[in-house]
Design a protein around this motif. Sequence first.
Motif, short mmCIF file in Angstrom:
data_model
loop_
_atom_site.label_atom_id
_atom_site.label_comp_id
_atom_site.label_asym_id
_atom_site.label_seq_id
_atom_site.Cartn_x
_atom_site.Cartn_y
_atom_site.Cartn_z
N ALA A 159 3.67 -2.47 -9.87
CA ALA A 159 2.52 -1.79 -10.46
C ALA A 159 2.17 -0.53 -9.69
O ALA A 159 1.68 0.44 -10.25
CB ALA A 159 1.32 -2.73 -10.49
N LEU A 160 2.44 -0.51 -8.38
CA LEU A 160 2.14 0.67 -7.57
C LEU A 160 3.16 1.77 -7.78
O LEU A 160 2.83 2.95 -7.71
CB LEU A 160 2.11 0.30 -6.09
CG LEU A 160 0.93 -0.53 -5.64
CD1 LEU A 160 1.06 -0.86 -4.17
CD2 LEU A 160 -0.37 0.18 -5.90
N VAL A 161 4.39 1.39 -8.01
CA VAL A 161 5.45 2.39 -8.17
C VAL A 161 5.17 3.24 -9.41
O VAL A 161 5.38 4.44 -9.40
CB VAL A 161 6.83 1.70 -8.26
CG1 VAL A 161 7.91 2.69 -8.63
CG2 VAL A 161 7.16 1.03 -6.93
N GLY A 162 4.65 2.66 -10.46
CA GLY A 162 4.34 3.40 -11.67
C GLY A 162 3.23 4.41 -11.50
O GLY A 162 3.17 5.40 -12.21
N ALA A 208 0.85 -1.19 0.00
CA ALA A 208 0.00 0.00 0.00
C ALA A 208 0.88 1.24 0.00
O ALA A 208 1.92 1.28 0.67
CB ALA A 208 -0.92 0.01 1.22
N HIS A 209 0.46 2.21 -0.77
CA HIS A 209 1.12 3.51 -0.83
C HIS A 209 0.21 4.50 -0.12
O HIS A 209 -0.93 4.69 -0.52
CB HIS A 209 1.33 3.90 -2.29
CG HIS A 209 1.98 5.22 -2.49
ND1 HIS A 209 1.96 5.87 -3.69
CD2 HIS A 209 2.67 6.03 -1.65
CE1 HIS A 209 2.60 7.01 -3.58
NE2 HIS A 209 3.04 7.13 -2.34
N LEU A 210 0.72 5.11 0.94
CA LEU A 210 -0.07 6.02 1.76
C LEU A 210 0.55 7.41 1.75
O LEU A 210 1.76 7.54 1.56
CB LEU A 210 -0.11 5.51 3.21
CG LEU A 210 -0.53 4.06 3.40
CD1 LEU A 210 -0.27 3.63 4.83
CD2 LEU A 210 -1.98 3.87 3.06
N SER A 211 -0.26 8.41 1.98
CA SER A 211 0.27 9.76 2.11
C SER A 211 -0.40 10.44 3.30
O SER A 211 -1.55 10.16 3.63
CB SER A 211 0.05 10.57 0.83
OG SER A 211 -1.31 10.85 0.65
N LEU A 212 0.34 11.31 3.92
CA LEU A 212 -0.14 12.06 5.08
C LEU A 212 -0.83 13.32 4.58
O LEU A 212 -0.25 14.08 3.80
CB LEU A 212 1.03 12.41 5.99
CG LEU A 212 0.70 13.11 7.30
CD1 LEU A 212 -0.05 12.16 8.22
CD2 LEU A 212 1.97 13.59 7.97
N VAL A 213 -2.06 13.54 5.02
CA VAL A 213 -2.82 14.70 4.60
C VAL A 213 -2.96 15.62 5.81
O VAL A 213 -3.40 15.18 6.88
CB VAL A 213 -4.21 14.30 4.08
CG1 VAL A 213 -5.03 15.52 3.70
CG2 VAL A 213 -4.08 13.36 2.90
N MET A 249 -4.13 9.74 7.28
CA MET A 249 -3.43 9.01 6.23
C MET A 249 -4.42 8.73 5.10
O MET A 249 -5.57 8.38 5.35
CB MET A 249 -2.88 7.68 6.76
CG MET A 249 -1.87 7.83 7.87
SD MET A 249 -0.30 8.49 7.33
CE MET A 249 0.44 7.08 6.58
N ARG A 250 -3.96 8.89 3.87
CA ARG A 250 -4.80 8.63 2.69
C ARG A 250 -4.18 7.49 1.89
O ARG A 250 -2.96 7.45 1.71
CB ARG A 250 -4.88 9.88 1.82
CG ARG A 250 -5.74 9.72 0.58
CD ARG A 250 -5.82 11.03 -0.18
NE ARG A 250 -4.55 11.43 -0.75
CZ ARG A 250 -4.16 11.14 -2.00
NH1 ARG A 250 -4.94 10.44 -2.77
NH2 ARG A 250 -3.00 11.55 -2.44
N VAL A 251 -5.00 6.56 1.43
CA VAL A 251 -4.52 5.46 0.60
C VAL A 251 -4.40 5.97 -0.83
O VAL A 251 -5.40 6.29 -1.47
CB VAL A 251 -5.46 4.24 0.66
CG1 VAL A 251 -4.98 3.13 -0.25
CG2 VAL A 251 -5.60 3.74 2.08
N VAL A 252 -3.17 6.04 -1.33
CA VAL A 252 -2.94 6.47 -2.70
C VAL A 252 -3.18 5.31 -3.65
O VAL A 252 -3.78 5.47 -4.71
CB VAL A 252 -1.50 7.02 -2.86
CG1 VAL A 252 -1.22 7.40 -4.30
CG2 VAL A 252 -1.29 8.21 -1.95
N GLY A 253 -2.74 4.12 -3.26
CA GLY A 253 -2.94 2.93 -4.07
C GLY A 253 -2.55 1.70 -3.28
O GLY A 253 -1.78 1.78 -2.32
N CYS A 254 -3.10 0.56 -3.68
CA CYS A 254 -2.73 -0.69 -3.03
C CYS A 254 -2.92 -1.83 -4.03
O CYS A 254 -3.73 -1.74 -4.95
CB CYS A 254 -3.52 -0.93 -1.75
SG CYS A 254 -5.30 -0.92 -1.93
#
Length: 136
Positions: free
Chosen positions: A124-127, A33-38, A113-118
């Motif tokens: 596939a997530l790095v792209g 999972a790719h997460l970001s702090l909002v 935290m927001r889920v950017v992708g998983c």
Amino acid sequence: MDLDPPTTTTTTKSSKYQILTQTTIRSPPFSYAHLSLVSPSPSPSLDALTARQYLTSSLRQFLGDTGASMAIDILLVKGAECWVRVPRDDLAGFAAAVTAYPGHQVGGEQVLMRVVGCGDWLGALVGREEEGELWG
């Protein structure tokens, strides 16, 4: 009198290729999972310990002690973004818990935290990271 059935001979064409090895790609035991702090502040910073605290709080609220005990490996923390690895069977619960969590109060500001992708494949997530820059 001959009672034996007539015999037929079949000829098969020899194949022009030979299979040296054959493999089946199975889903890996982990998902990513790719997460970001909002945050309302312009440049939120994130470290591994803070990310672990935010994720454990969201999992405990959504799934109870079972969620809090979920195995999470923090792979990379860079700026306000975080990459984690979770067991594949727990990915749906993990994403739901992080998405549904209202966030923390830090210095009078709401931080979440927001889920950017998983997904099951990290490549596939790095792209996807550069995808937003392409269309933005």
